[in-house]
Design an enzyme around this catalytic site. Sequence first.
Site, PDB file in Angstrom:
ATOM      1  CG  HIS A   1      -1.652  -1.226   1.475  1.00 44.26           C
ATOM      2  ND1 HIS A   1      -2.605  -1.683   0.597  1.00 44.26           N
ATOM      3  CD2 HIS A   1      -1.601  -2.150   2.473  1.00 44.26           C
ATOM      4  CE1 HIS A   1      -3.119  -2.806   1.062  1.00 44.26           C
ATOM      5  NE2 HIS A   1      -2.516  -3.115   2.192  1.00 44.26           N
TER       6      HIS A   1
ATOM      7  CG  HIS B   1       2.714   5.684   5.664  1.00 42.94           C
ATOM      8  ND1 HIS B   1       2.401   5.652   7.022  1.00 42.94           N
ATOM      9  CD2 HIS B   1       1.691   6.352   5.070  1.00 42.94           C
ATOM     10  CE1 HIS B   1       1.242   6.251   7.213  1.00 42.94           C
ATOM     11  NE2 HIS B   1       0.811   6.695   6.049  1.00 42.94           N
TER      12      HIS B   1
ATOM     13  CD  GLU C   1      -3.903   9.504   2.339  1.00 40.42           C
ATOM     14  OE1 GLU C   1      -3.663   9.489   3.562  1.00 40.42           O
ATOM     15  OE2 GLU C   1      -4.474   8.560   1.747  1.00 40.42           O
TER      16      GLU C   1
ATOM     17  CG  HIS D   1       0.504  10.472   6.578  1.00 40.10           C
ATOM     18  ND1 HIS D   1      -0.468   9.814   5.839  1.00 40.10           N
ATOM     19  CD2 HIS D   1       0.244  11.798   6.446  1.00 40.10           C
ATOM     20  CE1 HIS D   1      -1.286  10.702   5.304  1.00 40.10           C
ATOM     21  NE2 HIS D   1      -0.876  11.912   5.651  1.00 40.10           N
TER      22      HIS D   1
ATOM     23  CB  THR E   1      -6.007   7.976   5.106  1.00 33.32           C
ATOM     24  OG1 THR E   1      -4.688   7.451   4.877  1.00 33.32           O
ATOM     25  CG2 THR E   1      -5.929   9.265   5.894  1.00 33.32           C
ATOM     26  CB  THR E   2      -5.243   2.483   5.020  1.00 24.97           C
ATOM     27  OG1 THR E   2      -4.750   2.332   6.355  1.00 24.97           O
ATOM     28  CG2 THR E   2      -4.264   3.263   4.199  1.00 24.97           C
TER      29      THR E   2
HETATM   30  N1  LIG Z   1      -2.474   7.300   6.452  1.00 26.96           N
HETATM   31  S1  LIG Z   1      -2.393   6.552   7.849  1.00 26.96           S
HETATM   32  O1  LIG Z   1      -3.720   6.461   8.416  1.00 26.96           O
HETATM   33  O2  LIG Z   1      -1.419   7.238   8.695  1.00 26.96           O
HETATM   34  C1  LIG Z   1      -1.788   4.931   7.577  1.00 26.96           C
HETATM   35  C2  LIG Z   1      -1.599   4.419   6.305  1.00 26.96           C
HETATM   36  F1  LIG Z   1      -1.933   5.114   5.203  1.00 26.96           F
HETATM   37  C3  LIG Z   1      -1.036   3.164   6.114  1.00 26.96           C
HETATM   38  F2  LIG Z   1      -0.860   2.699   4.853  1.00 26.96           F
HETATM   39  C4  LIG Z   1      -0.660   2.394   7.184  1.00 26.96           C
HETATM   40  S2  LIG Z   1       0.107   0.869   6.895  1.00 26.96           S
HETATM   41  O3  LIG Z   1       1.300   1.176   6.114  1.00 26.96           O
HETATM   42  O4  LIG Z   1       0.358   0.196   8.120  1.00 26.96           O
HETATM   43  C5  LIG Z   1      -0.879  -0.159   5.866  1.00 26.96           C
HETATM   44  C6  LIG Z   1      -2.269  -0.299   6.349  1.00 26.96           C
HETATM   45  O5  LIG Z   1      -2.453  -0.184   7.699  1.00 26.96           O
HETATM   46  C7  LIG Z   1      -0.892   2.867   8.488  1.00 26.96           C
HETATM   47  N2  LIG Z   1      -0.540   2.021   9.523  1.00 26.96           N
HETATM   48  C8  LIG Z   1      -0.741   2.258  10.917  1.00 26.96           C
HETATM   49  C9  LIG Z   1      -2.184   2.063  11.344  1.00 26.96           C
HETATM   50  C10 LIG Z   1      -2.562   0.621  11.236  1.00 26.96           C
HETATM   51  C11 LIG Z   1      -1.772  -0.205  12.230  1.00 26.96           C
HETATM   52  C12 LIG Z   1      -0.330   0.167  12.283  1.00 26.96           C
HETATM   53  C13 LIG Z   1       0.582  -0.655  12.940  1.00 26.96           C
HETATM   54  C14 LIG Z   1       1.933  -0.329  12.992  1.00 26.96           C
HETATM   55  C15 LIG Z   1       2.388   0.852  12.379  1.00 26.96           C
HETATM   56  C16 LIG Z   1       1.494   1.665  11.709  1.00 26.96           C
HETATM   57  C17 LIG Z   1       0.162   1.357  11.712  1.00 26.96           C
HETATM   58  C18 LIG Z   1      -1.439   4.152   8.664  1.00 26.96           C
HETATM   59  F3  LIG Z   1      -1.613   4.650   9.903  1.00 26.96           F
HETATM   60 ZN   LIG Z   2      -0.780   7.820   5.581  1.00 21.72          ZN
END
Ligand SMILES: NS(=O)(=O)c1c(F)c(F)c(S(=O)(=O)CCO)c(N[C@H]2CCCc3ccccc32)c1F
Ligand SMILES: [Zn+2]
Length: 263
Positions: free
Chosen positions: A66, A91, A104, A117, A198-199
Amino acid sequence: GAKWTYDGPQGQDHWSERYPYCGGALQSPIDFKSDLLRFDPTLRPIEVQNYNLSPNEQLTLGNNGHSVQLSLSPMMSISSLHNQYTAAQLHFHWGSASRPAGSEHTVNNKQYAAELHVVHYNSDKYPNISTAVDKSDGLAVLGVLVEVGMFNPAFEHILKFINGIKYRDQKVKVPGFNIRALLPTRLDEYYRYDGSLTTPPCYPSVLWTVFRNPITISRKQFLSLATALYSSNAQDSAPMPLNNNYRKTQPVDSRLILVSFKE
Ligand SMILES: NS(=O)(=O)c1c(F)c(F)c(S(=O)(=O)CCO)c(N[C@H]2CCCc3ccccc32)c1F
Ligand SMILES: [Zn+2]
């Protein structure tokens, strides 16, 4: 990761069929529309701790299908919020080579080339991000808008390894560097609102801080990010390019969008 995508039959218009929160309230991202903004004089400059990582520190850079994500040291934190928020990962979201518009959050509907982010969890209340991720006071994400312009040396600490993680689930070890250099100079000017991941699963668990001032990367750096990665794994016969990995802006509803700056 799970089987959701940004487009197509498992795309963002279908997320709520499998992940109910994605169709719920307090969703992110949103558009920062001028006449919805409210200046809040109590919003203090963001203060981060231990973002200047030693090159002896080994971080994991990965392609999770992703996004490109970088694991962060648990020494890193945000210290200026009511609770301490400890860093977990960073990321990016980006557009494509033909359309460098993949942020976004948007500002008066202007979409930037990309968005960074830095994800943190409330370490005063929760032992790790997995327990924090679905709690209303669980996460704090720092958002940085990215536009194409001057070359960005800090970005090279990630880009120079990107050909090692071309395919889903590939990971490489990279040396630590000063993560603060990926943030804009001014940490006192930002947008603030209550939102969500956002995912999927789109939990409404994020205190969002999006800095007013974008950082720049060069066109070459942007093209490298936008063309290097695939969301499919190495053995897949039909490689799927990883780009346009941004969620569309969501309804603000009755939410307040606070700003730490005037005009
Ligand atoms: N835009 S966003 O909302 O900030 C955002 C993303 F867009 C995004 F792709 C990710 S991901 O790469 O983990 C792939 C899908 O969860 C995250 N992960 C976070 C939340 C989910 C659990 C987790 C566990 C360990 C580290 C990070 C995270 C994410 F927070
Ligand atoms: Zn993000």
